[in-house]
Scaffold this active site. Sequence first.
Site, PDB file in Angstrom:
ATOM      1  CG  ASP A  74       8.360  -1.016  10.883  1.00  0.00           C
ATOM      2  OD1 ASP A  74       7.452  -0.567  10.073  1.00  0.00           O
ATOM      3  OD2 ASP A  74       9.288  -2.202  10.139  1.00  0.00           O
ATOM      4  CG  LEU A 100      -1.684  -1.259   1.375  1.00  0.00           C
ATOM      5  CD1 LEU A 100      -2.604  -1.194   2.853  1.00  0.00           C
ATOM      6  CD2 LEU A 100      -2.798  -1.346   0.189  1.00  0.00           C
ATOM      7  CB  SER A 101       4.291   1.986   0.562  1.00  0.00           C
ATOM      8  OG  SER A 101       4.518   1.305   1.820  1.00  0.00           O
ATOM      9  N   GLY A 137      -3.330  -3.957  12.308  1.00  0.00           N
ATOM     10  CA  GLY A 137      -2.161  -3.049  11.859  1.00  0.00           C
ATOM     11  C   GLY A 137      -2.065  -2.046  11.006  1.00  0.00           C
ATOM     12  CB  ALA A 176      10.838 -14.146  18.712  1.00  0.00           C
ATOM     13  N   GLY A 177       9.892 -12.757  15.592  1.00  0.00           N
ATOM     14  CA  GLY A 177      10.657 -12.213  14.209  1.00  0.00           C
ATOM     15  C   GLY A 177      10.856 -10.867  14.052  1.00  0.00           C
ATOM     16  N   GLY A 178      10.889 -10.226  12.823  1.00  0.00           N
ATOM     17  CA  GLY A 178      11.325  -8.679  12.650  1.00  0.00           C
ATOM     18  C   GLY A 178      10.136  -7.816  13.247  1.00  0.00           C
ATOM     19  NE  ARG A 229       6.972 -22.003  14.152  1.00  0.00           N
ATOM     20  CZ  ARG A 229       6.826 -21.955  12.756  1.00  0.00           C
ATOM     21  NH1 ARG A 229       5.772 -22.771  12.580  1.00  0.00           N
ATOM     22  NH2 ARG A 229       7.573 -21.123  12.176  1.00  0.00           N
ATOM     23  CG  ASN A 278      10.593   1.263   8.530  1.00  0.00           C
ATOM     24  OD1 ASN A 278      11.421   1.939   8.642  1.00  0.00           O
ATOM     25  ND2 ASN A 278       9.340   1.318   8.454  1.00  0.00           N
ATOM     26  CE  LYS A 294      10.217  -3.910   7.286  1.00  0.00           C
ATOM     27  NZ  LYS A 294       9.356  -3.910   8.305  1.00  0.00           N
TER      28      LYS A 294
HETATM   29  N1  LIG Z   1       1.292  -3.372  10.371  1.00  0.00           N
HETATM   30  C1  LIG Z   1       2.343  -3.158   9.756  1.00  0.00           C
HETATM   31  O1  LIG Z   1       2.882  -1.978   9.750  1.00  0.00           O
HETATM   32  C2  LIG Z   1       3.500  -4.285   9.764  1.00  0.00           C
HETATM   33  C3  LIG Z   1       4.883  -3.984  10.084  1.00  0.00           C
HETATM   34  C4  LIG Z   1       5.737  -5.277   9.754  1.00  0.00           C
HETATM   35  C5  LIG Z   1       5.220  -6.369   9.742  1.00  0.00           C
HETATM   36  N2  LIG Z   1       3.648  -6.745   9.572  1.00  0.00           N
HETATM   37  C6  LIG Z   1       3.274  -8.014   9.721  1.00  0.00           C
HETATM   38  O2  LIG Z   1       3.666  -8.794  10.663  1.00  0.00           O
HETATM   39  C7  LIG Z   1       3.675 -10.126  10.446  1.00  0.00           C
HETATM   40  C8  LIG Z   1       5.047 -10.813  10.937  1.00  0.00           C
HETATM   41  O3  LIG Z   1       6.348 -10.162  10.131  1.00  0.00           O
HETATM   42  P1  LIG Z   1       7.528 -10.466  10.526  1.00  0.00           P
HETATM   43  O4  LIG Z   1       8.412  -9.363   9.685  1.00  0.00           O
HETATM   44  O5  LIG Z   1       7.783 -10.108  12.105  1.00  0.00           O
HETATM   45  O6  LIG Z   1       7.654 -11.832  10.075  1.00  0.00           O
HETATM   46  P2  LIG Z   1       8.843 -12.871  10.653  1.00  0.00           P
HETATM   47  O7  LIG Z   1      10.048 -12.213  10.921  1.00  0.00           O
HETATM   48  O8  LIG Z   1       9.333 -13.827   9.473  1.00  0.00           O
HETATM   49  O9  LIG Z   1       8.424 -13.576  11.884  1.00  0.00           O
HETATM   50  C9  LIG Z   1       7.334 -14.609  11.871  1.00  0.00           C
HETATM   51  C10 LIG Z   1       6.973 -14.887  13.369  1.00  0.00           C
HETATM   52  O10 LIG Z   1       5.796 -15.827  13.074  1.00  0.00           O
HETATM   53  C11 LIG Z   1       5.965 -16.941  13.616  1.00  0.00           C
HETATM   54  N3  LIG Z   1       5.214 -17.910  13.002  1.00  0.00           N
HETATM   55  C12 LIG Z   1       5.305 -18.392  11.634  1.00  0.00           C
HETATM   56  N4  LIG Z   1       4.489 -19.351  11.307  1.00  0.00           N
HETATM   57  C13 LIG Z   1       3.872 -19.853  12.512  1.00  0.00           C
HETATM   58  C14 LIG Z   1       3.083 -21.120  12.817  1.00  0.00           C
HETATM   59  N5  LIG Z   1       2.739 -22.002  12.039  1.00  0.00           N
HETATM   60  N6  LIG Z   1       3.079 -21.296  14.413  1.00  0.00           N
HETATM   61  C15 LIG Z   1       3.710 -20.393  15.208  1.00  0.00           C
HETATM   62  N7  LIG Z   1       4.274 -19.384  14.890  1.00  0.00           N
HETATM   63  C16 LIG Z   1       4.638 -18.960  13.651  1.00  0.00           C
HETATM   64  C17 LIG Z   1       7.512 -17.360  13.729  1.00  0.00           C
HETATM   65  O11 LIG Z   1       7.852 -17.979  14.778  1.00  0.00           O
HETATM   66  P3  LIG Z   1       9.398 -19.111  14.627  1.00  0.00           P
HETATM   67  O12 LIG Z   1      10.168 -18.158  15.236  1.00  0.00           O
HETATM   68  O13 LIG Z   1       8.878 -20.231  15.623  1.00  0.00           O
HETATM   69  O14 LIG Z   1       9.546 -19.555  13.233  1.00  0.00           O
HETATM   70  C18 LIG Z   1       8.156 -15.709  14.029  1.00  0.00           C
HETATM   71  O15 LIG Z   1       7.906 -15.573  15.357  1.00  0.00           O
HETATM   72  C19 LIG Z   1       3.512 -10.247   8.885  1.00  0.00           C
HETATM   73  O16 LIG Z   1       2.212 -10.751   8.771  1.00  0.00           O
HETATM   74  C20 LIG Z   1       3.596  -8.722   8.238  1.00  0.00           C
HETATM   75  O17 LIG Z   1       2.764  -8.359   7.273  1.00  0.00           O
HETATM   76  C21 LIG Z   1       3.017  -5.662   9.593  1.00  0.00           C
END
Ligand SMILES: NC(=O)c1ccc[n+]([C@@H]2O[C@H](COP(=O)([O-])OP(=O)(O)OC[C@H]3O[C@@H](n4cnc5c(N)ncnc54)[C@H](OP(=O)(O)O)[C@@H]3O)[C@@H](O)[C@H]2O)c1
Length: 280
Positions: free
Chosen positions: A105, A18-19, A245, A130-132, A154, A90, A69
């Site tokens: 962010d 959407l940016s 979000g 615990a991701g990004g 997880r 970002n 990122k």
């Molecule tokens: N609103 C906004 O401005 C904004 C900004 C940034 C991101 N987001 C959204 O945030 C979400 C996460 O993004 P991210 O960059 O943090 O992703 P990421 O770094 O890939 O982290 C993904 C997280 O989800 C967990 N996960 C994935 N599949 C899973 C499953 N089947 N069961 C349990 N845990 C699971 C992972 O756990 P493990 O460590 O165990 O793999 C990890 O903690 C995305 O949907 C993104 O679109 C929104």
Amino acid sequence: VSARNILGLIGWPISHSLSPAMHNAALKAVGLSSWSYVGLPVEPEQIKEAVFGLRALGFRGANVTVPHKEAVLAFLDNLSPTAQAIGAVNTIIIEDNRLLGDNTDAPGFINDLREKGLKPEELSVAVLGAGGSARAIIHALISINCPKILILNRSKEKADNLITNFNNPKLSSLDFSRDSIKRAASCDLIINCTSLGLKAGSEKLPWDKDVSFSKGQCVYDVIYNPAKSQLLAKAEAEDARIINGLGMLVQQAALSFSMWTGINAPISIMKTVAEQALKP
Ligand SMILES: NC(=O)c1ccc[n+]([C@@H]2O[C@H](COP(=O)([O-])OP(=O)(O)OC[C@H]3O[C@@H](n4cnc5c(N)ncnc54)[C@H](OP(=O)(O)O)[C@@H]3O)[C@@H](O)[C@H]2O)c1
């Protein structure tokens, strides 16, 4: 149009972002009609060339999204303390031929909470994931002195690594078991930072269907498409307050916009454009 007035989004893929729509509407609204924000799809193998290319072409700046990122850090001349602490960028700003990395962010998330009347410095918080995005949000919560932050993931090892990195006594880590979720359910604010719920119709819930939310609690999902994830639907049915979000997305964009242009972003226009773009 001079290259000095060009902004972009580096990601892979970026077709659903959407940016461009938000930023181009904002540029127009503040009278920067010679500016433009373009989508820049960049494959992971090309990220170094793409970042250096921004400088070579004289761009004013760019946003960076998944999966770049973290990868861009190695190619930047300077990082803000926030980007350094989170380990992710970002927003790139190009000044005097130097590439500066920042992360909006984290402050964007806090701005969204405050805009919605929440006082995170008074709340106990559970972060799912615990991701990004979790890293940015945890950093933001620490920086405003949030009293208690539980991290559920997880792979618990990844949550433990965050605890080591942030080294803050307010943090604790848990796995994703039902017992952990029951502990998280006692927090005032529960934030989903996992990617579970991203696909409409997916059966996955980053929670336990038998653990209820309650009135007075707030559930925040960083996902905004769908606008109401299964998690938010469950929380709403159980009388908790829900926030998706989209506000965080708009607020991070607004902060980046100001860094590049020196002008306050027209936030309500950016929000309207994002909402329109999401309409089915
Ligand atoms: N609103 C906004 O401005 C904004 C900004 C940034 C991101 N987001 C959204 O945030 C979400 C996460 O993004 P991210 O960059 O943090 O992703 P990421 O770094 O890939 O982290 C993904 C997280 O989800 C967990 N996960 C994935 N599949 C899973 C499953 N089947 N069961 C349990 N845990 C699971 C992972 O756990 P493990 O460590 O165990 O793999 C990890 O903690 C995305 O949907 C993104 O679109 C929104």
